[in-house]
Design an enzyme around this catalytic site. Structure first.
Site, PDB file in Angstrom:
ATOM      1  N   GLU A  20      -0.387  -5.713 -16.054  1.00 51.57           N
ATOM      2  CA  GLU A  20      -1.110  -6.796 -15.261  1.00 51.57           C
ATOM      3  C   GLU A  20      -1.970  -6.209 -14.040  1.00 51.57           C
ATOM      4  O   GLU A  20      -1.728  -7.283 -13.298  1.00 51.57           O
ATOM      5  CB  GLU A  20      -0.276  -8.314 -15.538  1.00 51.57           C
ATOM      6  CG  GLU A  20      -0.220  -8.758 -16.828  1.00 51.57           C
ATOM      7  CD  GLU A  20      -0.551 -10.673 -16.945  1.00 51.57           C
ATOM      8  OE1 GLU A  20      -0.996 -11.124 -15.783  1.00 51.57           O
ATOM      9  OE2 GLU A  20      -0.104 -10.639 -17.785  1.00 51.57           O
TER      10      GLU A  20
HETATM   11  C1  LIG Z   1       6.506  -3.363 -20.768  1.00 53.17           C
HETATM   12  C2  LIG Z   1       5.633  -3.352 -20.060  1.00 53.17           C
HETATM   13  C3  LIG Z   1       4.564  -3.633 -20.966  1.00 53.17           C
HETATM   14  C4  LIG Z   1       3.388  -3.622 -20.728  1.00 53.17           C
HETATM   15  N1  LIG Z   1       2.424  -4.064 -22.000  1.00 53.17           N
HETATM   16  C5  LIG Z   1       1.252  -3.781 -22.214  1.00 53.17           C
HETATM   17  C6  LIG Z   1      -0.019  -4.929 -23.195  1.00 53.17           C
HETATM   18  O1  LIG Z   1       0.865  -5.545 -24.023  1.00 53.17           O
HETATM   19  N2  LIG Z   1      -0.844  -4.011 -23.483  1.00 53.17           N
HETATM   20  C7  LIG Z   1      -1.093  -3.190 -22.521  1.00 53.17           C
HETATM   21  O2  LIG Z   1      -2.380  -2.593 -22.703  1.00 53.17           O
HETATM   22  N3  LIG Z   1      -0.958  -2.493 -21.523  1.00 53.17           N
HETATM   23  C8  LIG Z   1       0.579  -2.621 -21.630  1.00 53.17           C
HETATM   24  N4  LIG Z   1       1.253  -2.500 -20.524  1.00 53.17           N
HETATM   25  C9  LIG Z   1       0.945  -0.731 -20.252  1.00 53.17           C
HETATM   26  C10 LIG Z   1       0.618  -1.276 -17.913  1.00 53.17           C
HETATM   27  O3  LIG Z   1      -0.347  -2.616 -17.992  1.00 53.17           O
HETATM   28  C11 LIG Z   1       0.412  -0.021 -17.669  1.00 53.17           C
HETATM   29  O4  LIG Z   1       1.617   0.426 -17.716  1.00 53.17           O
HETATM   30  C12 LIG Z   1      -0.560  -0.393 -16.100  1.00 53.17           C
HETATM   31  O5  LIG Z   1      -2.143  -0.493 -16.196  1.00 53.17           O
HETATM   32  C13 LIG Z   1      -0.364   1.218 -15.282  1.00 53.17           C
HETATM   33  O6  LIG Z   1      -0.996   2.322 -16.069  1.00 53.17           O
HETATM   34  P1  LIG Z   1       0.512   3.272 -16.047  1.00 53.17           P
HETATM   35  O7  LIG Z   1       1.686   2.986 -16.974  1.00 53.17           O
HETATM   36  O8  LIG Z   1      -0.539   4.584 -16.870  1.00 53.17           O
HETATM   37  O9  LIG Z   1       0.720   3.444 -14.948  1.00 53.17           O
HETATM   38  P2  LIG Z   1      -0.612   4.886 -14.015  1.00 53.17           P
HETATM   39  O10 LIG Z   1      -2.068   3.875 -14.261  1.00 53.17           O
HETATM   40  O11 LIG Z   1      -0.425   6.051 -13.885  1.00 53.17           O
HETATM   41  O12 LIG Z   1      -0.448   4.515 -12.382  1.00 53.17           O
HETATM   42  C14 LIG Z   1       0.819   4.966 -12.255  1.00 53.17           C
HETATM   43  C15 LIG Z   1       0.686   4.470  -9.792  1.00 53.17           C
HETATM   44  O13 LIG Z   1      -0.983   5.210  -9.563  1.00 53.17           O
HETATM   45  C16 LIG Z   1      -1.598   3.621  -8.938  1.00 53.17           C
HETATM   46  N5  LIG Z   1      -2.604   4.077  -9.282  1.00 53.17           N
HETATM   47  C17 LIG Z   1      -3.376   3.815 -10.308  1.00 53.17           C
HETATM   48  N6  LIG Z   1      -4.673   4.110  -9.739  1.00 53.17           N
HETATM   49  C18 LIG Z   1      -4.810   3.911  -8.333  1.00 53.17           C
HETATM   50  C19 LIG Z   1      -5.203   3.289  -7.797  1.00 53.17           C
HETATM   51  N7  LIG Z   1      -6.594   3.788  -7.900  1.00 53.17           N
HETATM   52  N8  LIG Z   1      -5.030   3.652  -6.186  1.00 53.17           N
HETATM   53  C20 LIG Z   1      -3.728   3.572  -5.582  1.00 53.17           C
HETATM   54  N9  LIG Z   1      -2.950   3.641  -6.903  1.00 53.17           N
HETATM   55  C21 LIG Z   1      -2.958   4.204  -8.471  1.00 53.17           C
HETATM   56  C22 LIG Z   1      -0.315   2.942 -10.129  1.00 53.17           C
HETATM   57  O14 LIG Z   1      -0.189   1.023  -9.002  1.00 53.17           O
HETATM   58  C23 LIG Z   1       0.357   3.096 -10.065  1.00 53.17           C
HETATM   59  O15 LIG Z   1       1.662   2.439  -9.135  1.00 53.17           O
HETATM   60  C24 LIG Z   1       2.600  -2.399 -20.273  1.00 53.17           C
HETATM   61  C25 LIG Z   1       3.673  -2.237 -19.052  1.00 53.17           C
HETATM   62  C26 LIG Z   1       4.862  -2.134 -19.215  1.00 53.17           C
HETATM   63  C27 LIG Z   1       5.526  -1.554 -18.537  1.00 53.17           C
END
Ligand SMILES: Cc1cc2nc3c(=O)[nH]c(=O)nc-3n(C[C@H](O)[C@H](O)[C@H](O)COP(=O)(O)OP(=O)(O)OC[C@H]3O[C@@H](n4cnc5c(N)ncnc54)[C@H](O)[C@@H]3O)c2cc1C
Length: 830
Positions: free
Chosen positions: A501
């Protein structure tokens, strides 16, 4: 004499700005003052001339709007256009989503505390309370978290059926569609209670009630879509998931590569206009069993079947997982919290236009729909989980610290342990305050997107802190997994709450202040609207008006900040008396300081502030702590300003004020225009940095509340799962704590007798026997001691597994398949 006159003029200017006075008061009051001072010989000719010229310049600017617009506002507008970057469509849509509520007051520099205090706190209806005491309690009793997380890696079939049959998937769905139609408060309370028994179960229930098909249908669905799906979703016949994230789009969700092409095709044997879709999504909660997929994708219309535009933007559709081409993929394993989460893919899936949520007219509005719906759910689910973790830690780690002894005394009495215990208690108080204030907002119909980002970030970070503190206090008993360990899974779940989220770093660095500065600032959004106005004349007119108001706003905040800085907030208005009133005054000071700092940062960095994420994060921290602190004071006042709750309120307020100061310190140290940073620092903290972390005395008082049974402890930890059953760890902990509390005076008698030399020995049973024989204690007192000892022994039990051997030392086995190891004894059995 002249210097007195100058000081009088400056004080008058400052007082008029502080108020701020109406234009008429400035126009009449200042010349009268200057004349009086000159007649009284308190102002020499030089100074008088200076002030008269200054007055004349200001009055001409004010009274000559045409010239002002031409010479001042229009050039400034051109300058603004250069420094402010153009907003992308997705950014604009994110900004338009949600409402401004109490966050607007915090950006005003002068929050209306009376309005906050008069907000009626959201209460559970009798129907909601009965549901919590009935089906929710029953579900909690059915949940065996060790069985779920270690043996089955899933909820049991009976639990799945119970969840569906009792309507838990339909808490937000209106009764007319067969749902429970619960308030945000009930929704949050239910998630919190279930999470205190099993996070896996809580997340399973959270998702259909948060951002997902039901919410999207309710807000944007056509009547036909609502009729078609909502009943099934409420009854659990349909299991939803929401698929946005994919391998190439995480935090930058707007960059999803999943593509839909508008085309003609055949669906259910009928030729129809529709969309051919390809997608590849991961991390999708409930995807492995979902029957309905809420899918976000980019839509293109290369053949112009819908109109001129080719790139139609992000769109959301509701697709049955049984549709041809949909592939329910593999399952992920999110850190031993085995709620169902996995991948979903679609290859050349053809859907008719009716599957677009809201129908054809909602095409391209997906991003706005998502952000709008997310901001509501974000204020409920994870804050509930976090507050629940705080309450669990307060109640049960507190109990453990009261029972577990080292060096002959309960560990909770060591100063070293008091520090983390106080943090647990104070942060739980803060979290509960922020949770309930946010729910109050949601239940009166607000959808505050900035506040929901604040509570998502700051409550999950506090969850991280309280569980880490709990783990430290629990020592080995928190580390060794098994049925007796109620902490291990809460610890493992932390990164999940942090990531989903809106991942926390992103939320802190970009969302909270980034959105807040534009949406909640009283003038910035209007300035941006003026900048984007195409008609130059209208643009200058609009800009001129808002700029003028903005300048007055800054002057007021300068006057307020310096006065409140000098007086440490004292003498400012306090809505209640006593110590809470004093803290309100501190918040008056900090909110004026925040408003001024925002304008200094915006004026000096302009659009570059978006890239200066760390400055933005600090300003975000400041407004977030203002929110948490105002919620804390509201909670304290609404609870009746109870004396017994003072240690919690005081700890929470000192902590928040210190964090505000540190956020400001970081801002001063890093603002690029150094002299401006020094001036700002001097205006806000003219007598030096004022706030400290809670003192040792405050820590002791807050920690003490967790170490013995009391009404305050019960109120702080209400709405989590408790039990009177000694066979359940939580029941055992409560009973052991009560027994230890009851035995404490007898232990004291024993220890005094030992010091006097009347009894000796190291084993407690020997001492009890001697004390009994000598009449130092009664049989009843001896029983109390005995019971406390027995329960203590059970509390410190840690699971050990006979069959969990290192491969190198294990004897060769004939049959490979063996059931998973069971603990050597049943820890709960007395
Ligand atoms: C258990 C679990 C359940 C989930 N359930 C759903 C679901 O039901 N539906 C769905 O659509 N998604 C779901 N997600 C996805 C979740 O919303 C994403 O994991 C999340 O948006 C982060 O994306 P990412 O994991 O690719 O990390 P990334 O986007 O690669 O981010 C990695 C790090 O970089 C940081 N970061 C990225 N951009 C910036 C910036 N501009 N400035 C500073 N820091 C930044 C982030 O804060 C994070 O710390 C789920 C994820 C998990 C792990």
């Amino acid at each position: 004499m002249t210097s007195i006159g100058v000081v009088i003029v400056l004080v008058a200017l400052w007082a008029l700005a502080y108020k701020p006075a109406k234009a008429g008061v400035w126009i009449i009051g200042l010349p009268v003052l200057l004349i009086v001072l000159q007649v009284a010989c308190l102002l020499n000719l030089g100074w008088a001339l200076f002030f008269w010229i200054l007055f004349a310049v200001c009055i001409s600017i004010y009274l000559a709007p045409v010239q002002r617009r031409q010479w001042i506002s229009a050039p400034l507008l051109r300058q603004f256009r250069k420094v402010m970057p153009q907003m992308s469509k997705t950014e604009q849509e994110a900004l338009d989503a949600g409402d401004v509520w109490w966050d607007g007051e915090l950006f005003s520099g002068k929050p209306k505390w009376d309005d906050l205090l008069q907000l009626p706190r959201s209460e559970l209806s009798s129907e909601e309370q009965a549901y919590i005491d009935g089906p929710v309690e029953q579900l909690c009793k059915m949940l065996d978290d060790w069985q779920i997380t270690y043996h089955d890696l899933d909820l049991s079939p009976a639990v799945w059926d119970f969840i569906k049959d009792s309507g838990l998937f339909g808490m937000i769905i209106p009764k007319s569609y067969g749902g429970l139609e619960f308030s945000a408060l009930a929704h949050s309370t239910i998630v919190m209670k279930i999470a205190s028994k099993s996070i896996t179960a809580a997340v399973t229930i959270m998702v259909p009630n948060s951002l997902g098909p039901a919410k999207l249908l309710l807000h944007y669905g056509t009547e036909q879509q609502k009729e078609q799906y909502l009943n099934g979703l409420a009854s659990g016949k349909e299991v939803p998931c929401f698929a946005l994230t994919g391998p190439k789009a995480g935090s930058d969700a707007g960059a999803i590569p999943d593509l839909g092409i508008v085309t003609n095709g055949t669906f259910n044997g009928n030729k129809t206009l529709g969309i051919r879709l390809n997608w590849d999504k991961r991390y999708i909660t409930l995807a492995p069993i979902a029957t309905l997929i809420g899918l976000a994708f980019k839509l293109e219309d290369p053949d112009h079947l819908l109109g001129e535009t080719e790139d139609l933007g992000i769109t959301v559709a509701l697709i049955p997982s049984s549709t041809k081409g949909v592939e329910t993929g593999e399952r992920h394993m999110p850190l031993n919290i085995p709620f169902l989460n996995g991948t979903t893919r679609g290859k050349d899936v053809f859907i008719p236009m009716e599957m677009v949520i809201g129908g054809q007219e909602r095409i391209g509005q997906g991003w706005r729909m998502l952000v709008d719906s997310l901001s509501e759910g974000r204020g409920i689910s994870l804050p509930a989980l976090s507050s629940g973790a705080g309450k669990m830690a307060s109640r049960y780690t507190g109990a453990y610290a009261a029972v577990r002894q080292q060096f002959g005394i309960p560990i909770g009495r060591f100063e070293g342990i008091e520090e983390p215990l106080a943090r647990i208690a104070g942060m739980t108080y803060q979290m509960e305050a922020a949770r309930t204030l946010t729910l109050t907002g949601l239940d009166i119909g607000e959808n505050p997107s900035v506040i929901s980002a604040i509570v998502k970030y700051h409550m999950t970070e506090r969850y991280r802190q309280v569980i880490n503190d709990s783990m430290d206090i629990q020592g080995g008993s928190g580390i060794c997994l098994g049925p007796a360990n109620i902490w291990g899974r809460a610890y493992q779940a932390i990164p999940i709450a942090i990531t989903v989220e809106g991942a926390n770093i992103l939320t802190r660095s970009m969302i909270i202040f980034g959105q807040g500065a534009i949406r909640c600032h009283p003038h910035v959004l209007k300035e941006l609207e003026a900048i984007q106005e195409d008609d130059e004349k209208i643009a200058v007119r609009k800009f001129d008006k808002v700029l003028f108001n903005h300048i007055i706003f800054v002057m007021t905040n300068i006057a307020r900040t310096t006065w409140l800085g000098l007086s440490h907030g004292r003498l400012s208005k306090q809505p209640v008396s006593g110590i809470a009133g004093l803290y309100f005054q501190r918040l008056n000071w900090m909110s004026a300081a925040f408003a001024l700092s925002v304008d200094v940062a915006l004026m000096t960095l302009g659009g570059a502030l978006k890239r200066k994420e760390r400055l933005s994060a600090r300003l975000g921290d400041l407004v977030s702590e203002l929110y948490i602190a105002s919620a804390t004071l509201k909670q304290f006042v609404t609870n009746g300003k109870l004396e017994e709750e003072l240690p919690l309120m005081q700890w929470a307020m000192e902590d928040s004020l210190y964090r505000m100061q540190e956020a400001l310190r970081g801002l001063f140290n890093n603002l690029p225009i150094r002299p401006l940073a020094w001036i700002l620092r001097f205006m806000i903290f003219p007598t030096g940095f004022r706030f400290n972390r809670p003192t040792d005395r405050m820590d002791k008082a807050a920690a003490k509340l967790l170490l013995q049974p009391s009404r305050t402890r019960d109120r702080l930890t209400n709405h989590i799962y408790t039990s009177e059953d000694i066979n359940e760890k939580v029941g055992l902990l409560d009973l052991a704590m009560e027994a230890a509390f009851a035995a404490a005076p007898v232990e004291k008698l024993l220890s005094q007798a030992r010091h006097r030399g009347e009894i000796d020995g190291k084993e407690s049973h020997t001492m009890i026997d001697q004390a009994l024989k000598k009449g130092i204690i009664t049989q009843d007192q001896a029983d109390k001691l005995q019971q406390a000892e027995e329960l203590r022994d059970k509390v410190i039990y840690v699971d050990a597994f006979k069959d969990l051997r290192c491969k190198a030392t294990a004897k060769p086995r004939k049959k490979a398949a063996k059931p998973k190891p069971k603990p050597t004894t049943d820890p709960g059995t007395p």
